[in-house]
Scaffold this active site. Structure first.
Site, PDB file in Angstrom:
ATOM      1  N   LYS A  31     -14.502   8.353  -3.555  1.00 41.07           N
ATOM      2  CA  LYS A  31     -15.739   8.683  -2.831  1.00 41.07           C
ATOM      3  C   LYS A  31     -16.221  10.061  -3.246  1.00 41.07           C
ATOM      4  O   LYS A  31     -17.418  10.288  -3.466  1.00 41.07           O
ATOM      5  CB  LYS A  31     -15.489   8.672  -1.316  1.00 41.07           C
ATOM      6  CG  LYS A  31     -15.107   7.311  -0.768  1.00 41.07           C
ATOM      7  CD  LYS A  31     -14.484   7.408   0.624  1.00 41.07           C
ATOM      8  CE  LYS A  31     -13.742   6.124   0.945  1.00 41.07           C
ATOM      9  NZ  LYS A  31     -12.841   6.244   2.093  1.00 41.07           N
TER      10      LYS A  31
ATOM     11  N   LYS B 202      -7.728  13.543   4.440  1.00 41.47           N
ATOM     12  CA  LYS B 202      -6.822  12.394   4.390  1.00 41.47           C
ATOM     13  C   LYS B 202      -5.844  12.531   5.556  1.00 41.47           C
ATOM     14  O   LYS B 202      -5.755  13.595   6.162  1.00 41.47           O
ATOM     15  CB  LYS B 202      -6.077  12.348   3.063  1.00 41.47           C
ATOM     16  CG  LYS B 202      -5.492  13.713   2.641  1.00 41.47           C
ATOM     17  CD  LYS B 202      -4.928  13.701   1.232  1.00 41.47           C
ATOM     18  CE  LYS B 202      -5.953  13.814   0.138  1.00 41.47           C
ATOM     19  NZ  LYS B 202      -6.224  12.584  -0.580  1.00 41.47           N
ATOM     20  N   ARG B 203      -5.112  11.442   5.870  1.00 40.36           N
ATOM     21  CA  ARG B 203      -4.097  11.548   6.914  1.00 40.36           C
ATOM     22  C   ARG B 203      -3.184  12.738   6.623  1.00 40.36           C
ATOM     23  O   ARG B 203      -2.982  13.097   5.467  1.00 40.36           O
ATOM     24  CB  ARG B 203      -3.223  10.285   6.939  1.00 40.36           C
ATOM     25  CG  ARG B 203      -3.855   9.089   7.601  1.00 40.36           C
ATOM     26  CD  ARG B 203      -2.898   7.898   7.588  1.00 40.36           C
ATOM     27  NE  ARG B 203      -2.578   7.472   6.256  1.00 40.36           N
ATOM     28  CZ  ARG B 203      -1.356   7.218   5.800  1.00 40.36           C
ATOM     29  NH1 ARG B 203      -0.305   7.319   6.594  1.00 40.36           N
ATOM     30  NH2 ARG B 203      -1.154   6.836   4.556  1.00 40.36           N
TER      31      ARG B 203
ATOM     32  N   THR C 199      -8.332   6.715  -1.933  1.00 43.46           N
ATOM     33  CA  THR C 199      -9.694   6.179  -2.073  1.00 43.46           C
ATOM     34  C   THR C 199     -10.717   7.290  -1.822  1.00 43.46           C
ATOM     35  O   THR C 199     -11.834   7.215  -2.328  1.00 43.46           O
ATOM     36  CB  THR C 199      -9.941   5.003  -1.100  1.00 43.46           C
ATOM     37  OG1 THR C 199      -9.446   5.373   0.185  1.00 43.46           O
ATOM     38  CG2 THR C 199      -9.253   3.750  -1.584  1.00 43.46           C
TER      39      THR C 199
ATOM     40  N   HIS D  21       0.802  -1.228   0.000  1.00 43.66           N
ATOM     41  CA  HIS D  21       0.000   0.000   0.000  1.00 43.66           C
ATOM     42  C   HIS D  21       0.828   1.268   0.000  1.00 43.66           C
ATOM     43  O   HIS D  21       0.282   2.353   0.178  1.00 43.66           O
ATOM     44  CB  HIS D  21      -0.915   0.043   1.223  1.00 43.66           C
ATOM     45  CG  HIS D  21      -1.979  -0.990   1.211  1.00 43.66           C
ATOM     46  ND1 HIS D  21      -3.246  -0.768   0.714  1.00 43.66           N
ATOM     47  CD2 HIS D  21      -1.964  -2.274   1.616  1.00 43.66           C
ATOM     48  CE1 HIS D  21      -3.970  -1.860   0.831  1.00 43.66           C
ATOM     49  NE2 HIS D  21      -3.212  -2.797   1.380  1.00 43.66           N
TER      50      HIS D  21
ATOM     51  N   LYS E 232       1.365  14.178   0.941  1.00 45.92           N
ATOM     52  CA  LYS E 232       0.006  14.512   0.499  1.00 45.92           C
ATOM     53  C   LYS E 232      -0.141  16.023   0.283  1.00 45.92           C
ATOM     54  O   LYS E 232      -1.082  16.491  -0.296  1.00 45.92           O
ATOM     55  CB  LYS E 232      -1.022  14.010   1.507  1.00 45.92           C
ATOM     56  CG  LYS E 232      -1.045  12.473   1.632  1.00 45.92           C
ATOM     57  CD  LYS E 232      -2.005  12.024   2.705  1.00 45.92           C
ATOM     58  CE  LYS E 232      -1.962  10.514   2.954  1.00 45.92           C
ATOM     59  NZ  LYS E 232      -2.745   9.742   1.978  1.00 45.92           N
TER      60      LYS E 232
END
Ligand code: 26V
Length: 759
Positions: free
Chosen positions: A607, A496-497, A603, A316, A502
């Site tokens: 969504k 998100k985390r 992900t 992952h 990111k």
């Protein structure tokens, strides 16, 4: 059926509270419905099949279960109607449910979506994990900083069913009992149910008095207290190994017990069982299962062969720090019985390939967990097309050369039952009205919506649905955090985390650019609200600096009457699945701005698109596939491509990334320097802001400055296009129509077809 349900509910509330349901409070009704749905789910038999899947994962980020279970049991609307006949409101009842705190981010939420899909497809497959009592942590903001508190989600009444089974787990000098608790996972569209198996210690310890510090050497009581306990010291790292071994040893024993109950012997393991290893946290299941099989009379050769055919590994992440390696000395301390097996596995792997790059044990006697998975599993998969290509061509290249047949891609997916049907009833109704309900079982049918892409009425309906979702979200946010937002502003959402790759910090630089613009008299065409939701790992200092920056910007802007009508920043406190379910239907723009090559899949991107948000993203992870599906008209992409980024990390060629070169651009320097402006310093912690400023201009390991100028330009362009409401609604429609590909039902069908072979 309505009669039966009514009687059942009345019986429960009478027994439990001596009251009729219409006299109960929300809390009592929640407990009654929990009992009712648990019973209905637990009565269901497991799906039959020749081979059974066990999905091993350190995390299962399940979200609240009542609504989902009512949906899967096919009684959601009946219960809603029944309650409203009684003057009760299902939403108020659902508010009573605490959210299970068994996960952290994408990997854990993916596991939960997969369990939902496996059950919906009627496949035999159970989850295996740990029952953390205080979860990851509950996030609070104190002085514009993240503080961590225990997140005790377990109540006397919960979804956990005592399975009545325990398994001994031997930790060298002592033995602990693993107690099994089950959560029923009912399948939508069938009358079967699988299970999530959660192991726990016999005598769980109390929550820490203050914060999330506890005695990490008190394994017997605290093994299952927290998910990812701080691994800043050796005790913390050892505790992680204890957790992992506890989970896989008990899990492996459960598998062998069930195999025997099904009438098969240990030599039939691989024909009857497949174990999916979700990242490397469960990797010790390989040596543990080999150990248990040899104890049952198999030769080493036989045991290795069974396990190799029965295990499959999913990667992952390509971040080096997340690819686990444990000193053999740790395993010697926690589970000495595994050491000779790991040595033997290493010896055998070296015979197949002497290249030290693919060794399990390196020269420092450190165990490379992923290497063990690849040598001793039948499948290795990445989670999006680009990610799998990077694994094959770069990160795991020598392994790909050794075992090309093992490598395969399984692009992630999300369950549209939770992430569209349950969380966005108004959009679901709109879709049903135009294309019927068939997309639920055939998500590809969402493409039928494309027939309406030039239908002004339908496009208007979409905008109305979005606007009401935004209003609904505003109501909830005001109630929770006392913050009032403008539902007519653009909702720009990054959830998100918190991680440097990111690039939430790049989004913060956009906010600064806009702030300075507005201060200079340039107001945007549409007002914008930038919404963040993120937890930072407690020991991840730079991530906490970024949260601090965002909270300071939030403060600065909300008290500035010149800027706040045009620009707002909000960081949700304790972002979790429940917040995601409220916010995703309300999002206009989906921020997916990781440094290309670093986000395995994402992900949230899926969504958000399913709920009509338009992606603003780099060509990373599954964004690449989203872009291919929706076409360039319906997504905003920017940024350097993964090949270029990988090159910039490379020492060779003399082109290594230097943040300072980018900092010195006139479009960048004032933004970065704003971190040290009197405005921000008067709100924030100078030490924290200075540390972030210094890192951004001097290091910027995840290259926010590389892409920031193009990001700002493309984001402004997206926001300008937002004003053309009909054309924007068309983009929304195309995104929803193309989201069917990202149903986790599709992902699970592919795993089953290529790897699991369950029926
Ligand atoms: C790493 C670490 C590092 C130390 C702190 C605790 C901790 C916990 C978990 C991990 C592994 C994180 C792996 C992960 O969540 N990967 C995400 O998996 C998603 C599902 O495949 C994917 O969509 C995301 O892109 C990927 O980041």
């Amino acid at each position: 059926m309505t009669m039966d349900l009514r009687e059942h509910l009345e019986q429960i509330t009478h027994e439990r509270f001596g009251l009729a349901p219409d006299r109960c409070g929300s809390r009592q009704l929640y407990e009654a419905l929990l009992t009712l749905t648990s019973r209905l789910a637990a009565e269901r038999p497991a799906p039959a099949g020749g081979r059974k899947l066990y999905y091993f994962s350190a995390e299962f980020l399940m979200g609240k279960l009542l609504d989902n279970n009512l949906l899967a049991l096919g009684i959601r609307e009946q219960v809603r109607d029944l309650l409203s006949e009684m003057g009760q409101d299902l939403n108020a009842v659902e508010d009573q449910e605490p959210e299970p705190s068994l996960g952290n981010g994408g990997l854990g939420r993916l596991a939960a979506c997969f369990l939902d899909s496996i059950a919906a497809l009627g496949l035999p497959g159970d989850g295996v994990g740990l029952n953390y009592h205080y979860g990851l942590f509950h996030q609070k903001f104190v002085d514009n900083k993240q503080a961590e508190l225990p997140d005790p989600w377990l109540e006397k009444e919960s979804w956990l069913i005592p399975a009545g089974k325990t398994f001994p787990v031997s930790f060298g000098e002592r033995e602990l009992k693993a107690v099994l608790w089950d959560v029923a996972i009912p399948g939508a569209y069938n009358d079967k149910a699988n299970r999530l198996h959660l192991f726990d210690v016999e005598e769980p310890g109390d929550a820490p008095e203050k914060g999330i510090d506890f005695d990490k050497t008190d394994i017997a009581h605290h093994l299952t207290s927290f998910l990812y306990p701080d691994d800043g010291d050796e005790e913390g790292r050892l505790l992680r190994v204890y957790q992992q071994y506890f989970m896989v040893s008990a899990g492996a024993q459960l598998i062998l017990q069930e195999l025997e109950e099904r009438g098969y012997g240990p030599r039939e393991l691989a024909d009857r069982v497949i174990m999916q290893i979700n990242d490397t946290h469960p990797s010790m299941v390989i040596p543990e299962m080999i150990r248990l099989l040899t104890a049952r009379g198999l030769t080493m050769d036989e045991a290795v062969e069974q396990v190799r055919r029965a295990c499959a590994y999913t990667n992952h992440t390509i971040l080096a720090e997340a690819l686990e390696k444990w000193p053999l000395a740790f395993i010697e301390k926690v589970a000495p019985q595994l050491v000779p097996i790991i040595r033997e596995l290493d010896k055998r792997a070296r015979k197949v390939c002497p290249d030290p790059q693919v060794a399990i044990l390196d020269e420092k006697n450190v165990v490379h967990m992923a290497h063990m998975d690849i040598h001793y599993g039948c499948s290795v998969n990445g989670v999006a097309a680009l990610h799998t290509e990077i694994l094959k061509k770069a990160e795991l290249k020598p392994f790909y050369e050794l075992y090309p047949e093992k490598f395969n891609n399984k692009t992630n997916g999300v369950t549209l039952r939770r992430w569209l049907e349950a969380c966005n009833p108004a959009l679901t109704e709109l879709i049903d009205k135009h294309i019927g309900p068939g997309w639920r079982q055939e998500p590809g049918k969402l493409e039928d919506l494309l027939a309406y892409s030039n239908d002004g009425e339908v496009l208007k309906e979409l905008l109305v649905v979005k606007r009401s979702a935004k209003e609904r979200f505003c109501g909830m946010l005001e109630e929770a955090q006392g913050i009032r937002l403008n539902p007519d502003s653009i909702f720009d959402v990054q959830i998100k985390r918190l991680h440097e790759y990111k690039r939430q910090q790049m989004n913060a630089l956009y906010v600064i650019a806009k702030y300075l613009d507005i201060k200079a008299g340039n107001t945007p065409e549409s007002p914008v609200t930038v919404i963040f939701g993120a937890k930072a790992a407690p020991a991840y200092v730079m991530a906490k600096h970024i949260i601090h920056l965002i909270l300071c910007l939030q403060k600065l802007i909300e008290s500035d009457p010149e800027v706040s009508p045009w620009l707002r920043v909000v960081m949700l406190e304790n972002y979790n699945v429940t917040w995601a379910e409220r916010l995703i239907p309300a999002a206009d723009v989906s921020e997916q701005i990781s440094l290309a090559s670093k986000e395995a899949s994402g992900t949230g991107n899926m969504k958000l698109m399913a709920n009509g948000a338009v992606t603003l993203g780099t060509l990373d992870g599954a964004n690449v596939e989203i872009a291919q599906l929706v076409g360039p008209e319906n997504i905003f992409t920017f940024g350097k491509h993964s090949g270029r980024v990988i090159h910039l990390y490379d020492d060779k060629g003399g082109e290594r990334y230097r943040a300072l070169d980018y900092y010195h651009s006139p479009g960048v320097e004032p933004l970065v320097d704003f971190l040290l402006s009197p405005e921000l310093l008067s709100i924030g912690d100078p030490m924290s802001l200075t540390a972030l400023w210094r890192d951004m201009k001097g290091k910027d390991w995840f290259m926010a400055l590389l892409d920031v100028e193009e990001y700002i330009a493309v984001k402004d362009q997206a926001f300008r296009q937002y004003a053309g409401r009909e054309a924007w609604a068309r983009k929304m429609l195309v995104n929803i129509a193309k989201a069917g590909y990202f149903s986790s039902d599709r992902t699970i069908e592919q795993y089953n077809e290529d790897v699991w072979h369950l029926s």
